[in-house]
Design a protein around this motif. Structure first.
Motif, PDB file in Angstrom:
ATOM      1  N   LEU A   4       0.850  -1.186   0.000  1.00  6.47           N
ATOM      2  CA  LEU A   4       0.000   0.000   0.000  1.00  6.47           C
ATOM      3  C   LEU A   4       0.886   1.236   0.000  1.00  6.47           C
ATOM      4  CD1 LEU A   4      -2.475  -1.160   2.798  1.00  6.47           C
ATOM      5  CD2 LEU A   4      -2.794  -1.351   0.329  1.00  6.47           C
ATOM      6  N   VAL A   5       0.659   2.129  -0.959  1.00 11.28           N
ATOM      7  CA  VAL A   5       1.485   3.327  -1.072  1.00 11.28           C
ATOM      8  C   VAL A   5       0.580   4.554  -1.084  1.00 11.28           C
ATOM      9  CG1 VAL A   5       3.176   4.571  -2.446  1.00 11.28           C
ATOM     10  CG2 VAL A   5       3.246   2.067  -2.342  1.00 11.28           C
ATOM     11  N   GLU A   6       0.744   5.396  -0.057  1.00 14.10           N
ATOM     12  CA  GLU A   6      -0.060   6.619   0.041  1.00 14.10           C
ATOM     13  C   GLU A   6       0.624   7.768  -0.688  1.00 14.10           C
ATOM     14  OE1 GLU A   6      -0.480   4.768   4.278  1.00 14.10           O
ATOM     15  OE2 GLU A   6       1.098   5.077   2.791  1.00 14.10           O
ATOM     16  N   SER A   7      -0.175   8.722  -1.130  1.00  9.46           N
ATOM     17  CA  SER A   7       0.341   9.954  -1.713  1.00  9.46           C
ATOM     18  C   SER A   7      -0.698  11.042  -1.516  1.00  9.46           C
ATOM     19  CB  SER A   7       0.660   9.769  -3.201  1.00  9.46           C
ATOM     20  OG  SER A   7      -0.508   9.410  -3.910  1.00  9.46           O
ATOM     21  N   GLY A   8      -0.265  12.292  -1.660  1.00  5.99           N
ATOM     22  CA  GLY A   8      -1.197  13.404  -1.610  1.00  5.99           C
ATOM     23  C   GLY A   8      -1.187  14.204  -0.328  1.00  5.99           C
ATOM     24  N   GLY A   9      -0.354  13.854   0.614  1.00  6.04           N
ATOM     25  CA  GLY A   9      -0.287  14.626   1.845  1.00  6.04           C
ATOM     26  C   GLY A   9       0.342  15.988   1.604  1.00  6.04           C
ATOM     27  N   GLY A  10       0.336  16.833   2.635  1.00  7.43           N
ATOM     28  CA  GLY A  10       0.952  18.139   2.498  1.00  7.43           C
ATOM     29  C   GLY A  10       0.477  19.106   3.556  1.00  7.43           C
ATOM     30  N   LEU A  11       0.715  20.378   3.286  1.00  7.98           N
ATOM     31  CA  LEU A  11       0.358  21.454   4.201  1.00  7.98           C
ATOM     32  C   LEU A  11      -0.819  22.237   3.617  1.00  7.98           C
ATOM     33  CD1 LEU A  11       0.986  23.351   6.636  1.00  7.98           C
ATOM     34  CD2 LEU A  11       2.564  24.554   5.113  1.00  7.98           C
ATOM     35  N   VAL A  12      -1.817  22.502   4.454  1.00  2.00           N
ATOM     36  CA  VAL A  12      -2.993  23.240   4.003  1.00  2.00           C
ATOM     37  C   VAL A  12      -3.481  24.118   5.146  1.00  2.00           C
ATOM     38  CG1 VAL A  12      -4.610  21.426   4.709  1.00  2.00           C
ATOM     39  CG2 VAL A  12      -5.239  22.988   2.852  1.00  2.00           C
ATOM     40  N   GLN A  13      -4.111  25.217   4.802  1.00  2.18           N
ATOM     41  CA  GLN A  13      -4.673  26.092   5.833  1.00  2.18           C
ATOM     42  C   GLN A  13      -6.006  25.533   6.335  1.00  2.18           C
ATOM     43  OE1 GLN A  13      -4.876  30.066   4.156  1.00  2.18           O
ATOM     44  NE2 GLN A  13      -2.890  30.578   5.033  1.00  2.18           N
ATOM     45  N   ALA A  14      -6.352  25.897   7.541  1.00  4.87           N
ATOM     46  CA  ALA A  14      -7.635  25.484   8.106  1.00  4.87           C
ATOM     47  C   ALA A  14      -8.773  25.902   7.173  1.00  4.87           C
ATOM     48  CB  ALA A  14      -7.821  26.090   9.484  1.00  4.87           C
ATOM     49  N   GLY A  15      -9.714  24.988   6.996  1.00  4.05           N
ATOM     50  CA  GLY A  15     -10.824  25.228   6.086  1.00  4.05           C
ATOM     51  C   GLY A  15     -10.578  24.721   4.680  1.00  4.05           C
ATOM     52  N   GLY A  16      -9.337  24.357   4.401  1.00  2.92           N
ATOM     53  CA  GLY A  16      -8.981  23.884   3.077  1.00  2.92           C
ATOM     54  C   GLY A  16      -9.250  22.401   2.881  1.00  2.92           C
ATOM     55  N   SER A  17      -8.805  21.890   1.727  1.00  2.00           N
ATOM     56  CA  SER A  17      -9.057  20.504   1.358  1.00  2.00           C
ATOM     57  C   SER A  17      -7.781  19.830   0.877  1.00  2.00           C
ATOM     58  CB  SER A  17     -10.102  20.430   0.237  1.00  2.00           C
ATOM     59  OG  SER A  17     -11.332  20.973   0.639  1.00  2.00           O
ATOM     60  N   LEU A  18      -7.730  18.530   1.062  1.00  2.00           N
ATOM     61  CA  LEU A  18      -6.661  17.680   0.526  1.00  2.00           C
ATOM     62  C   LEU A  18      -7.279  16.353   0.142  1.00  2.00           C
ATOM     63  CD1 LEU A  18      -3.546  17.996   2.890  1.00  2.00           C
ATOM     64  CD2 LEU A  18      -3.660  18.630   0.473  1.00  2.00           C
ATOM     65  N   ARG A  19      -6.652  15.689  -0.831  1.00  2.00           N
ATOM     66  CA  ARG A  19      -7.077  14.338  -1.168  1.00  2.00           C
ATOM     67  C   ARG A  19      -5.886  13.399  -1.086  1.00  2.00           C
ATOM     68  NH1 ARG A  19      -9.563  11.743  -6.740  1.00  2.00           N
ATOM     69  NH2 ARG A  19      -7.382  11.938  -7.391  1.00  2.00           N
ATOM     70  N   LEU A  20      -6.043  12.368  -0.292  1.00  2.00           N
ATOM     71  CA  LEU A  20      -5.040  11.319  -0.197  1.00  2.00           C
ATOM     72  C   LEU A  20      -5.407  10.166  -1.124  1.00  2.00           C
ATOM     73  CD1 LEU A  20      -4.502  11.104   3.671  1.00  2.00           C
ATOM     74  CD2 LEU A  20      -3.164  12.384   1.999  1.00  2.00           C
ATOM     75  N   SER A  21      -4.388   9.549  -1.685  1.00  2.00           N
ATOM     76  CA  SER A  21      -4.574   8.368  -2.518  1.00  2.00           C
ATOM     77  C   SER A  21      -3.787   7.222  -1.917  1.00  2.00           C
ATOM     78  CB  SER A  21      -4.082   8.620  -3.947  1.00  2.00           C
ATOM     79  OG  SER A  21      -4.761   9.689  -4.544  1.00  2.00           O
ATOM     80  N   CYS A  22      -4.267   6.020  -2.138  1.00  2.00           N
ATOM     81  CA  CYS A  22      -3.565   4.824  -1.683  1.00  2.00           C
ATOM     82  C   CYS A  22      -3.659   3.782  -2.793  1.00  2.00           C
ATOM     83  CB  CYS A  22      -4.168   4.299  -0.400  1.00  2.00           C
ATOM     84  SG  CYS A  22      -3.477   2.712   0.142  1.00  2.00           S
ATOM     85  N   ALA A  23      -2.523   3.469  -3.377  1.00  2.00           N
ATOM     86  CA  ALA A  23      -2.472   2.473  -4.437  1.00  2.00           C
ATOM     87  C   ALA A  23      -2.115   1.119  -3.843  1.00  2.00           C
ATOM     88  CB  ALA A  23      -1.450   2.877  -5.482  1.00  2.00           C
ATOM     89  N   ALA A  24      -2.932   0.121  -4.136  1.00  2.00           N
ATOM     90  CA  ALA A  24      -2.712  -1.227  -3.626  1.00  2.00           C
ATOM     91  C   ALA A  24      -2.160  -2.126  -4.725  1.00  2.00           C
ATOM     92  CB  ALA A  24      -4.014  -1.805  -3.084  1.00  2.00           C
ATOM     93  N   SER A  25      -1.216  -2.982  -4.356  1.00  2.00           N
ATOM     94  CA  SER A  25      -0.650  -3.933  -5.310  1.00  2.00           C
ATOM     95  C   SER A  25      -0.318  -5.223  -4.575  1.00  2.00           C
ATOM     96  CB  SER A  25       0.600  -3.355  -5.988  1.00  2.00           C
ATOM     97  OG  SER A  25       1.600  -3.079  -5.031  1.00  2.00           O
ATOM     98  N   GLY A  26       0.030  -6.231  -5.345  1.00  2.00           N
ATOM     99  CA  GLY A  26       0.337  -7.524  -4.749  1.00  2.00           C
ATOM    100  C   GLY A  26      -0.904  -8.397  -4.661  1.00  2.00           C
ATOM    101  N   ARG A  27      -0.999  -9.162  -3.602  1.00  2.00           N
ATOM    102  CA  ARG A  27      -2.100 -10.114  -3.453  1.00  2.00           C
ATOM    103  C   ARG A  27      -3.351  -9.427  -2.904  1.00  2.00           C
ATOM    104  NH1 ARG A  27      -0.306 -15.636  -3.334  1.00  2.00           N
ATOM    105  NH2 ARG A  27       1.934 -15.743  -3.739  1.00  2.00           N
ATOM    106  N   THR A  28      -3.849  -8.448  -3.652  1.00  2.00           N
ATOM    107  CA  THR A  28      -4.998  -7.676  -3.172  1.00  2.00           C
ATOM    108  C   THR A  28      -6.258  -8.526  -3.062  1.00  2.00           C
ATOM    109  OG1 THR A  28      -5.453  -6.948  -5.418  1.00  2.00           O
ATOM    110  CG2 THR A  28      -4.109  -5.489  -4.056  1.00  2.00           C
ATOM    111  N   PHE A  29      -6.276  -9.687  -3.714  1.00  2.00           N
ATOM    112  CA  PHE A  29      -7.452 -10.558  -3.621  1.00  2.00           C
ATOM    113  C   PHE A  29      -7.616 -11.082  -2.195  1.00  2.00           C
ATOM    114  CE2 PHE A  29      -5.092 -14.475  -3.214  1.00  2.00           C
ATOM    115  CZ  PHE A  29      -3.914 -14.240  -3.896  1.00  2.00           C
ATOM    116  N   ARG A  30      -6.565 -10.936  -1.383  1.00  2.00           N
ATOM    117  CA  ARG A  30      -6.644 -11.378   0.004  1.00  2.00           C
ATOM    118  C   ARG A  30      -7.374 -10.367   0.883  1.00  2.00           C
ATOM    119  NH1 ARG A  30      -0.824 -13.022   2.040  1.00  2.00           N
ATOM    120  NH2 ARG A  30      -2.090 -13.601   3.831  1.00  2.00           N
ATOM    121  N   THR A  31      -7.728  -9.221   0.325  1.00  2.00           N
ATOM    122  CA  THR A  31      -8.405  -8.201   1.111  1.00  2.00           C
ATOM    123  C   THR A  31      -9.758  -7.893   0.478  1.00  2.00           C
ATOM    124  OG1 THR A  31      -7.485  -6.350  -0.146  1.00  2.00           O
ATOM    125  CG2 THR A  31      -6.163  -7.209   1.656  1.00  2.00           C
ATOM    126  N   SER A  32     -10.677  -7.395   1.283  1.00  2.00           N
ATOM    127  CA  SER A  32     -11.983  -6.983   0.762  1.00  2.00           C
ATOM    128  C   SER A  32     -12.363  -5.593   1.216  1.00  2.00           C
ATOM    129  CB  SER A  32     -13.067  -7.981   1.196  1.00  2.00           C
ATOM    130  OG  SER A  32     -13.128  -8.044   2.605  1.00  2.00           O
TER     131      SER A  32
END
Length: 122
Positions: A4-32
């Motif tokens: 699992l690899v996250e991306s999209g973090g950072g610095l933002v002012q209060a009231g603002g928005s951010l979007r985090l992403s998480c890319a999954a790879s490998g034996r993902t069929f083992r998770t639901s």
């Protein structure tokens, strides 16, 4: 194994928005289910949100309901956390996680990402 690899973090002012992403790879069929957690300095890691790979089930911590939304793109094996109306108390390292059950993933996921820093300034 599941990677699992996250991306999209950072610095933002209060009231603002951010979007985090998480890319999954490998034996993902083992998770639901995919989940999001966060850990603020000096505090324990806490559950934030979870979503099934089908997208049909979601769960949120009370502290983020109405502000955060998690979604999933099966074609890209990627889960997102859209964070709106951010507050300084949302500052934390955010972790992506994966598990086999939408109930148990909120407490004991099977796999973890490396984390992404989110800092909200006042």
């Amino acid at each position: 194994q599941v990677q699992l690899v996250e991306s999209g973090g950072g610095l933002v002012q209060a009231g603002g928005s951010l979007r985090l992403s998480c890319a999954a790879s490998g034996r993902t069929f083992r998770t639901s289910v995919m989940g999001w957690f966060r850990q603020a300095p000096g505090k324990e890691r806490e559950f934030v949100a979870a979503i099934s790979w089908s997208g049909g089930s979601t769960r949120y911590a009370d502290s983020v309901k109405g502000r955060f939304t998690t979604s999933i793109d099966n074609a890209k094996n990627t889960v997102y956390l859209q964070m709106n109306s951010l507050k300084p108390e949302d500052t934390a390292v955010y972790y992506c996680a994966a598990g086999t059950n939408i109930v148990t993933v909120t407490t004991t996921p099977n796999f973890w990402g490396q984390g992404a820093q989110v800092t909200v300034s006042s």
